[in-house]
Design a protein around this motif. Structure first.
Motif, PDB file in Angstrom:
ATOM      1  N   VAL A 140     -47.173   3.192  -3.480  1.00  9.07           N
ATOM      2  CA  VAL A 140     -47.343   2.967  -4.915  1.00  9.07           C
ATOM      3  C   VAL A 140     -46.127   2.186  -5.392  1.00  9.07           C
ATOM      4  N   THR A 141     -46.383   1.159  -6.196  1.00  8.64           N
ATOM      5  CA  THR A 141     -45.328   0.232  -6.604  1.00  8.64           C
ATOM      6  C   THR A 141     -45.385  -0.008  -8.100  1.00  8.64           C
ATOM      7  N   ALA A 142     -44.215  -0.111  -8.720  1.00  4.51           N
ATOM      8  CA  ALA A 142     -44.141  -0.492 -10.125  1.00  4.51           C
ATOM      9  C   ALA A 142     -44.198  -2.013 -10.212  1.00  4.51           C
ATOM     10  N   VAL A 143     -45.294  -2.543 -10.720  1.00  4.38           N
ATOM     11  CA  VAL A 143     -45.419  -3.987 -10.916  1.00  4.38           C
ATOM     12  C   VAL A 143     -44.482  -4.426 -12.029  1.00  4.38           C
ATOM     13  N   ASN A 144     -44.435  -3.637 -13.089  1.00  3.63           N
ATOM     14  CA  ASN A 144     -43.474  -3.802 -14.174  1.00  3.63           C
ATOM     15  C   ASN A 144     -43.359  -2.450 -14.865  1.00  3.63           C
ATOM     16  N   ALA A 145     -42.679  -2.380 -16.003  1.00  5.47           N
ATOM     17  CA  ALA A 145     -42.417  -1.101 -16.658  1.00  5.47           C
ATOM     18  C   ALA A 145     -43.677  -0.388 -17.124  1.00  5.47           C
ATOM     19  N   SER A 146     -44.783  -1.117 -17.250  1.00  7.96           N
ATOM     20  CA  SER A 146     -46.009  -0.510 -17.771  1.00  7.96           C
ATOM     21  C   SER A 146     -47.212  -0.690 -16.845  1.00  7.96           C
ATOM     22  N   THR A 147     -46.970  -1.048 -15.578  1.00  6.47           N
ATOM     23  CA  THR A 147     -48.078  -1.265 -14.638  1.00  6.47           C
ATOM     24  C   THR A 147     -47.682  -0.760 -13.252  1.00  6.47           C
ATOM     25  N   VAL A 148     -48.612  -0.055 -12.606  1.00  5.93           N
ATOM     26  CA  VAL A 148     -48.385   0.381 -11.226  1.00  5.93           C
ATOM     27  C   VAL A 148     -49.555  -0.050 -10.358  1.00  5.93           C
ATOM     28  N   ARG A 149     -49.268  -0.208  -9.065  1.00  7.03           N
ATOM     29  CA  ARG A 149     -50.311  -0.584  -8.109  1.00  7.03           C
ATOM     30  C   ARG A 149     -50.312   0.418  -6.950  1.00  7.03           C
ATOM     31  N   PHE A 150     -51.493   0.884  -6.621  1.00  8.18           N
ATOM     32  CA  PHE A 150     -51.684   1.787  -5.491  1.00  8.18           C
ATOM     33  C   PHE A 150     -52.303   0.999  -4.343  1.00  8.18           C
ATOM     34  N   ASP A 151     -51.641   0.972  -3.184  1.00 11.86           N
ATOM     35  CA  ASP A 151     -52.159   0.288  -2.005  1.00 11.86           C
ATOM     36  C   ASP A 151     -52.677   1.311  -1.013  1.00 11.86           C
ATOM     37  N   LEU A 152     -53.886   1.069  -0.491  1.00 10.39           N
ATOM     38  CA  LEU A 152     -54.553   2.007   0.408  1.00 10.39           C
ATOM     39  C   LEU A 152     -54.609   1.456   1.827  1.00 10.39           C
ATOM     40  N   THR A 153     -54.747   2.345   2.791  1.00 11.98           N
ATOM     41  CA  THR A 153     -54.901   1.929   4.181  1.00 11.98           C
ATOM     42  C   THR A 153     -56.311   1.422   4.451  1.00 11.98           C
ATOM     43  N   ALA A 154     -57.265   1.851   3.627  1.00 22.16           N
ATOM     44  CA  ALA A 154     -58.667   1.440   3.767  1.00 22.16           C
ATOM     45  C   ALA A 154     -59.342   1.665   2.427  1.00 22.16           C
ATOM     46  N   PRO A 155     -60.448   0.998   2.142  1.00 19.01           N
ATOM     47  CA  PRO A 155     -61.161   1.256   0.891  1.00 19.01           C
ATOM     48  C   PRO A 155     -61.527   2.733   0.764  1.00 19.01           C
ATOM     49  N   TYR A 156     -61.441   3.246  -0.441  1.00 19.82           N
ATOM     50  CA  TYR A 156     -61.767   4.642  -0.700  1.00 19.82           C
ATOM     51  C   TYR A 156     -62.405   4.721  -2.080  1.00 19.82           C
ATOM     52  N   ALA A 157     -63.733   4.804  -2.087  1.00 15.42           N
ATOM     53  CA  ALA A 157     -64.495   4.693  -3.336  1.00 15.42           C
ATOM     54  C   ALA A 157     -64.079   5.695  -4.402  1.00 15.42           C
ATOM     55  N   PRO A 158     -63.862   6.983  -4.079  1.00 10.54           N
ATOM     56  CA  PRO A 158     -63.542   7.938  -5.147  1.00 10.54           C
ATOM     57  C   PRO A 158     -62.065   7.977  -5.521  1.00 10.54           C
ATOM     58  N   PHE A 159     -61.285   6.979  -5.133  1.00 13.28           N
ATOM     59  CA  PHE A 159     -59.844   7.035  -5.382  1.00 13.28           C
ATOM     60  C   PHE A 159     -59.486   7.269  -6.848  1.00 13.28           C
ATOM     61  N   PRO A 160     -60.131   6.606  -7.824  1.00 11.49           N
ATOM     62  CA  PRO A 160     -59.729   6.849  -9.223  1.00 11.49           C
ATOM     63  C   PRO A 160     -59.755   8.314  -9.631  1.00 11.49           C
ATOM     64  N   ALA A 161     -60.680   9.096  -9.058  1.00  8.96           N
ATOM     65  CA  ALA A 161     -60.764  10.508  -9.429  1.00  8.96           C
ATOM     66  C   ALA A 161     -59.542  11.298  -8.966  1.00  8.96           C
ATOM     67  N   LEU A 162     -58.818  10.796  -7.967  1.00  5.42           N
ATOM     68  CA  LEU A 162     -57.609  11.477  -7.519  1.00  5.42           C
ATOM     69  C   LEU A 162     -56.453  11.296  -8.504  1.00  5.42           C
ATOM     70  N   LEU A 163     -56.582  10.330  -9.400  1.00  6.21           N
ATOM     71  CA  LEU A 163     -55.493  10.014 -10.312  1.00  6.21           C
ATOM     72  C   LEU A 163     -55.442  10.948 -11.523  1.00  6.21           C
ATOM     73  N   VAL A 164     -56.159  12.068 -11.445  1.00  2.30           N
ATOM     74  CA  VAL A 164     -55.985  13.133 -12.440  1.00  2.30           C
ATOM     75  C   VAL A 164     -54.725  13.938 -12.143  1.00  2.30           C
ATOM     76  N   LEU A 165     -54.091  13.690 -11.003  1.00  4.36           N
ATOM     77  CA  LEU A 165     -52.861  14.390 -10.643  1.00  4.36           C
ATOM     78  C   LEU A 165     -51.852  14.302 -11.782  1.00  4.36           C
ATOM     79  N   GLY A 166     -51.260  15.439 -12.156  1.00  5.86           N
ATOM     80  CA  GLY A 166     -50.294  15.469 -13.242  1.00  5.86           C
ATOM     81  C   GLY A 166     -49.047  14.660 -12.917  1.00  5.86           C
ATOM     82  N   ILE A 167     -48.614  13.846 -13.869  1.00  4.91           N
ATOM     83  CA  ILE A 167     -47.407  13.047 -13.692  1.00  4.91           C
ATOM     84  C   ILE A 167     -46.204  13.834 -14.209  1.00  4.91           C
ATOM     85  N   VAL A 168     -45.135  13.861 -13.418  1.00  6.25           N
ATOM     86  CA  VAL A 168     -43.903  14.538 -13.820  1.00  6.25           C
ATOM     87  C   VAL A 168     -42.810  13.489 -13.991  1.00  6.25           C
TER      88      VAL A 168
END
Length: 506
Positions: A140-168
């Protein structure tokens, strides 16, 4: 300040019963204004760190995710400005972040906090139980102060649903009690007894009207019911037979939720009895699932045959079932070398078809299922002894599992080879599960999961029994309750309490 407006569209047929005559009784907290609430749940979290598995479905109360689930199982942005955007090859997702959000300690929410949270998930040294859910996440990389990019090893269709993880916050990611941006703060925690949450008055999305929530941890179903009867609780999850006793009580609401709750008997492969393929097939034919639905769960359930939750209808193969057929069960046992023995218990190579079956202590539904299973097994010469257990067991056990949003997060680690299911191995199942998690075409995923179910019924790794609904009893002192499709386990972050921050006193 942005205004929260959830799309509260009930997916399920919820039976709501409760008398509404007169003024509702005062809350259990004694607060006449209804700004305080006392609820009870069976399961206490080990801690409240998202990296420890706390609130894996989101709605964490203390934290917000980049996205959040709605009552119709769709996603909406939370700390993100909009839903994640995939790259054309499906190997990365970009998320734009909401501005003007602060953590509970007043520090600003920025891309570095998202990066710190997810890098901590991926760090092997942390040994986070959440890490296996993100096995496809490479970086996971900060593209800029307000954008992040998640890079995967392979396509994963339900990936957005994993992003409910609480941010600390990045400063607190390594602490036992990290800081979040959620609608509540943790005021106190008496382990084994209760937790008290208070409203985050600086919450970016409107502070909660219910300003104080006391969560009591009561594993025993009967004890929770007794606390409700005594007026000491404003709400609790109860099994249907106990909840039914409150349907005519003035001022209380009984609500039934559809749930991705699959109850099954795990049969470990390494055991000479439970690992025998013929015995597994026989027990799947021997159990009378209809009786279990009618008696063990008081009809608030449906028969289940494979590990696929019925609420994920688009993936369910309706033909992947077992007939209740004692003749088929006995034929399978005989063909597998299990011959009649003393006292009606079959044996194979001198080993009796006998084992102890553990179920969670205090869980009345699992206990009833264990006893019903034992009676059905005894009818075909398999001796099963039900016993309660206070902690999870590695041997034969009654278990509950199921994800209400996608098959992969629960099924892959549960039944893929080398998984937690007692060493179950099935190459066809593995191939189908691999396709289900990497395919981006919904039709291809559905085909793969149906193939998984058809293979499963020919060589099962456990005996799937029923899919119970979940039942809640709550005081009618607030408005805002909305039913959702439940996960397998009930805690205070999901189920009836998923949108508690939106509730308002009547």
């Amino acid at each position: 300040m942005p205004h929260k407006s959830r799309l509260l569209v009930p997916l399920l047929a919820a039976a709501l019963v409760g008398a509404c005559t007169g003024d509702p009784a005062p809350p259990a907290s004694g607060d006449p204004d209804g700004t305080s609430m006392v609820i009870a749940v069976a399961d206490e979290p080990a801690d409240v760190h998202p990296l420890s598995g706390y609130a894996e479905n989101g709605a964490a109360k203390l934290f917000d995710g980049l996205v959040e689930h709605q009552s119709d199982r769709s996603l909406r942005p939370a700390l993100a400005v909009d839903l994640p955007e995939p790259a054309p090859d499906g190997r990365s997702w970009t998320v734009r972040l909401r501005g003007e959000v602060t953590f509970a300690d007043g520090t600003p929410f920025e891309a570095e906090d998202v990066v710190a949270t997810y890098r901590a998930v991926l760090d092997p040294a942390r040994k986070s139980p959440v890490r296996q859910r993100f096995s496809m996440l490479k970086s996971v990389t900060a593209v800029n102060a307000s954008t992040v990019r998640f890079d995967l090893t392979a396509p994963y269709a339900p990936f957005p649903a994993l992003l409910v993880l609480g941010i600390v916050s990045s400063e607190s990611v390594g602490t036992p009690e990290p800081v979040g941006t959620g609608p509540y703060r943790l005021e106190s925690w008496a382990r084994g007894e209760r937790m008290v949450l208070t409203a985050n008055t600086s919450y970016w999305n409107d502070p909660p009207a219910v300003e104080k929530v006391t969560v009591e941890f009561i594993p025993d179903d009967d004890a929770r019911a007794a606390r409700l009867r005594d007026g000491k609780l404003d709400g609790a999850a109860l099994p249907p037979p106990l909840a039914a006793g409150f349907e005519d009580v003035d001022g209380l609401l009984v609500a039934y939720h559809s749930a991705a709750d699959v109850r099954a008997v795990v049969l470990p492969t390494g055991n000479p009895v439970t690992g025998d393929p013929a015995l597994r097939v026989a027990l799947n034919h021997a159990v009378n699932r209809k009786n279990m639905v009618d008696d063990a769960v008081a009809t608030k359930a449906r028969a289940a045959h494979t590990p696929m939750p019925h609420v994920l209808a688009e993936f369910v193969d309706p033909d992947a079932t077992y007939e209740f057929d004692l003749t088929s069960a006995l034929d399978a046992l005989s063909a597998g070398g299990w011959v009649p023995g003393e006292a009606g218990v079959r044996t194979k190579n001198g080993v009796p078809a006998s084992f102890t079956l553990h179920y969670p202590a205090g869980d009345t539904v699992s206990e009833a299922l264990a006893r019903s299973f034992a009676a059905d097994a005894r009818a075909v010469g398999v001796e099963v002894t039900p016993e309660p257990a206070a902690t999870a067991q590695t041997g034969p056990s009654v278990v509950a599992f199921g994800d209400p949003f996608d098959p992969d997060p629960e099924l892959y680690p549960l039944v893929h080879s080398g998984s937690a299911l007692g060493g179950y191995v099935n190459d066809t199942v593995d191939e189908a599960l691999d396709t289900g998690r990497t395919a981006t075409d919904p039709a291809q995923r559905a085909t793969a999961y149906r193939k998984f179910q058809r293979s499963w019924v020919t060589a099962p790794g456990m005996v799937v029994l029923v899919a119970p609904n979940h039942t809640y009893v709550m005081r009618e002192s607030w408005e805002g309750y909305q039913p959702v499709v439940d996960a397998a386990h009930s805690d205070f972050t999901w189920g009836a309490w998923w949108n508690l921050e939106d509730w308002k006193p009547r």
